[in-house]
Each structure stands twice: as C-alpha cells, then as structure tokens.
Design a protein around this motif. Sequence first.
Motif, PDB file in Angstrom:
ATOM      1  N   LEU A   8       0.847  -1.093  -0.101  1.00 44.85           N
ATOM      2  CA  LEU A   8      -0.093  -0.092   0.001  1.00 44.85           C
ATOM      3  C   LEU A   8       0.836   1.352  -0.082  1.00 44.85           C
ATOM      4  O   LEU A   8       0.578   2.281  -0.925  1.00 44.85           O
ATOM      5  N   ALA A   9       2.037   1.271   0.745  1.00 45.09           N
ATOM      6  CA  ALA A   9       2.856   2.335   0.957  1.00 45.09           C
ATOM      7  C   ALA A   9       3.396   2.470  -0.538  1.00 45.09           C
ATOM      8  O   ALA A   9       3.569   3.946  -0.925  1.00 45.09           O
ATOM      9  N   ILE A  10       3.897   1.681  -0.976  1.00 38.04           N
ATOM     10  CA  ILE A  10       4.363   1.700  -2.552  1.00 38.04           C
ATOM     11  C   ILE A  10       3.548   2.239  -3.365  1.00 38.04           C
ATOM     12  O   ILE A  10       3.712   3.131  -4.269  1.00 38.04           O
ATOM     13  N   PHE A  11       2.480   1.688  -3.487  1.00 38.53           N
ATOM     14  CA  PHE A  11       1.386   1.994  -4.413  1.00 38.53           C
ATOM     15  C   PHE A  11       0.981   3.502  -4.323  1.00 38.53           C
ATOM     16  O   PHE A  11       0.777   4.431  -5.261  1.00 38.53           O
ATOM     17  N   PHE A  12       0.650   3.867  -3.085  1.00 38.85           N
ATOM     18  CA  PHE A  12       0.272   5.247  -2.936  1.00 38.85           C
ATOM     19  C   PHE A  12       1.232   6.206  -3.191  1.00 38.85           C
ATOM     20  O   PHE A  12       1.192   7.476  -3.633  1.00 38.85           O
ATOM     21  N   THR A  13       2.776   5.784  -2.797  1.00 35.04           N
ATOM     22  CA  THR A  13       3.770   6.574  -3.369  1.00 35.04           C
ATOM     23  C   THR A  13       3.955   6.851  -4.580  1.00 35.04           C
ATOM     24  O   THR A  13       4.041   7.935  -4.953  1.00 35.04           O
ATOM     25  N   LEU A  14       3.768   5.817  -5.412  1.00 37.29           N
ATOM     26  CA  LEU A  14       3.868   6.144  -7.037  1.00 37.29           C
ATOM     27  C   LEU A  14       2.650   6.831  -7.273  1.00 37.29           C
ATOM     28  O   LEU A  14       2.746   7.657  -8.611  1.00 37.29           O
ATOM     29  N   PHE A  15       1.505   6.558  -6.997  1.00 37.93           N
ATOM     30  CA  PHE A  15       0.436   7.458  -7.207  1.00 37.93           C
ATOM     31  C   PHE A  15       0.631   8.952  -7.027  1.00 37.93           C
ATOM     32  O   PHE A  15       0.230   9.739  -7.711  1.00 37.93           O
ATOM     33  N   ALA A  16       1.164   9.225  -5.774  1.00 38.17           N
ATOM     34  CA  ALA A  16       1.430  10.489  -5.331  1.00 38.17           C
ATOM     35  C   ALA A  16       2.533  11.104  -6.426  1.00 38.17           C
ATOM     36  O   ALA A  16       2.251  12.236  -6.764  1.00 38.17           O
ATOM     37  N   ILE A  17       3.318  10.295  -6.788  1.00 36.63           N
ATOM     38  CA  ILE A  17       4.440  10.967  -7.691  1.00 36.63           C
ATOM     39  C   ILE A  17       3.626  11.325  -9.144  1.00 36.63           C
ATOM     40  O   ILE A  17       3.764  12.434  -9.667  1.00 36.63           O
ATOM     41  N   LEU A  30      -4.048  13.887  -1.598  1.00 31.54           N
ATOM     42  CA  LEU A  30      -4.933  12.776  -1.053  1.00 31.54           C
ATOM     43  C   LEU A  30      -4.042  11.534  -1.132  1.00 31.54           C
ATOM     44  O   LEU A  30      -3.681  10.902   0.107  1.00 31.54           O
ATOM     45  N   PRO A  31      -3.355  11.098  -2.297  1.00 32.44           N
ATOM     46  CA  PRO A  31      -2.400   9.835  -2.074  1.00 32.44           C
ATOM     47  C   PRO A  31      -1.152  10.280  -1.377  1.00 32.44           C
ATOM     48  O   PRO A  31      -0.717   9.215  -0.863  1.00 32.44           O
ATOM     49  N   ILE A  32      -0.649  11.468  -1.244  1.00 33.70           N
ATOM     50  CA  ILE A  32       0.194  11.910  -0.522  1.00 33.70           C
ATOM     51  C   ILE A  32       0.232  11.444   0.836  1.00 33.70           C
ATOM     52  O   ILE A  32       1.082  10.905   1.631  1.00 33.70           O
ATOM     53  N   GLY A  33      -0.940  12.121   1.395  1.00 31.83           N
ATOM     54  CA  GLY A  33      -1.279  11.672   2.796  1.00 31.83           C
ATOM     55  C   GLY A  33      -1.467  10.368   3.169  1.00 31.83           C
ATOM     56  O   GLY A  33      -0.864   9.825   4.240  1.00 31.83           O
ATOM     57  N   LEU A  34      -2.262   9.510   2.235  1.00 30.40           N
ATOM     58  CA  LEU A  34      -2.194   8.038   2.380  1.00 30.40           C
ATOM     59  C   LEU A  34      -0.832   7.594   2.301  1.00 30.40           C
ATOM     60  O   LEU A  34      -0.573   6.664   3.151  1.00 30.40           O
ATOM     61  N   ALA A  35       0.078   7.863   1.348  1.00 33.20           N
ATOM     62  CA  ALA A  35       1.379   7.443   1.476  1.00 33.20           C
ATOM     63  C   ALA A  35       2.263   7.653   2.688  1.00 33.20           C
ATOM     64  O   ALA A  35       2.864   6.746   3.147  1.00 33.20           O
ATOM     65  N   ILE A  36       2.095   8.784   3.283  1.00 39.03           N
ATOM     66  CA  ILE A  36       2.658   8.907   4.720  1.00 39.03           C
ATOM     67  C   ILE A  36       2.267   8.411   5.699  1.00 39.03           C
ATOM     68  O   ILE A  36       2.825   7.683   6.403  1.00 39.03           O
ATOM     69  N   VAL A  37       0.618   8.101   5.734  1.00 38.28           N
ATOM     70  CA  VAL A  37       0.061   7.243   6.822  1.00 38.28           C
ATOM     71  C   VAL A  37       0.288   5.811   6.718  1.00 38.28           C
ATOM     72  O   VAL A  37       1.051   5.331   7.965  1.00 38.28           O
ATOM     73  N   PHE A  38       0.542   5.259   5.634  1.00 35.14           N
ATOM     74  CA  PHE A  38       0.926   4.033   5.531  1.00 35.14           C
ATOM     75  C   PHE A  38       2.543   3.682   5.562  1.00 35.14           C
ATOM     76  O   PHE A  38       2.929   2.781   6.217  1.00 35.14           O
ATOM     77  N   GLY A  39       3.183   4.619   5.446  1.00 38.79           N
ATOM     78  CA  GLY A  39       4.774   4.717   5.540  1.00 38.79           C
ATOM     79  C   GLY A  39       5.029   4.855   7.161  1.00 38.79           C
ATOM     80  O   GLY A  39       5.970   4.066   7.475  1.00 38.79           O
ATOM     81  N   LEU A  40       4.159   5.739   7.758  1.00 39.33           N
ATOM     82  CA  LEU A  40       4.313   5.776   9.211  1.00 39.33           C
ATOM     83  C   LEU A  40       3.727   4.398   9.871  1.00 39.33           C
ATOM     84  O   LEU A  40       4.606   3.636  10.889  1.00 39.33           O
ATOM     85  N   LEU A  41       2.756   3.801   9.553  1.00 46.39           N
ATOM     86  CA  LEU A  41       2.215   2.359   9.763  1.00 46.39           C
ATOM     87  C   LEU A  41       3.545   1.483   9.576  1.00 46.39           C
ATOM     88  O   LEU A  41       3.632   0.594  10.516  1.00 46.39           O
TER      89      LEU A  41
END
Length: 111
Positions: A8-17, A30-41
């Motif tokens: 999930l972190a990889i997906f949302f990070t690529l989507f954010a890029i 939106l995907p940046i925030g989700l990438a940060i949340v999943f990265g922190l988890l």
Amino acid sequence: MRKLLIGLAIFFTLFAIALSVLPFDTLAFLPIGLAIVFGLLLMQKSNENQKKFPKILLTVAALCSAFVLGKTILVKDEVEVDQTFEQQKIETKQEAKKELEELEQLESDLE
C-alpha cells in the motif's frame, strides 16, 4: 501485515508521484497523505534493521508534498485573450452577413 503495508505504501507513493507531476493541483495531496500514513504504519511494524525502506518512502512522499505545494503557490493560471482569434471571429461574422445579404438580394431578384 507488513507486506500489505509495504504494498500500500509503494502504491500510494507511486500514485502521489504521478499526480504530483500531472496538473491536478491539490488533488495530489490525497495519495500523498495516504502514502505518509502507510509509511508511518510501516515504520511502526518494522524492526530496527528494516526501517530504511519506509524512510525512503516517507522522504519521497514529503518531497512530492513540497513539490505540489510549491507548484500550487508559485504557478499562476492565467487566461490570455487571443487577439488574432477575436479578429478572425469578427471577420467571419462580417463575411457571413455579406453572404446572407447577397443571398437575400438574389432571392428578391428571382421573385
């Protein structure tokens, strides 16, 4: 659980890029925030020797956030009036009026 968070972190990070580069303005947050949340988890679920990859993902997400914020603040969308197009539009209307007048005159001549 860690593998799911990695995915999930990889997906949302690529989507954010992708959304950061494209002209979607603040929708990219939106995907940046989700990438940060999943990265922190992912950071919480990782051992000490496994925290390098989540840090990279968080850094990329933070850079995307800074890029989108900078692009939103610094790039101004301006609509410029195209003078040549306006002139052509006026000329086209005048030509259409002349053609209609000629047609009306031909029609009145036939009657």
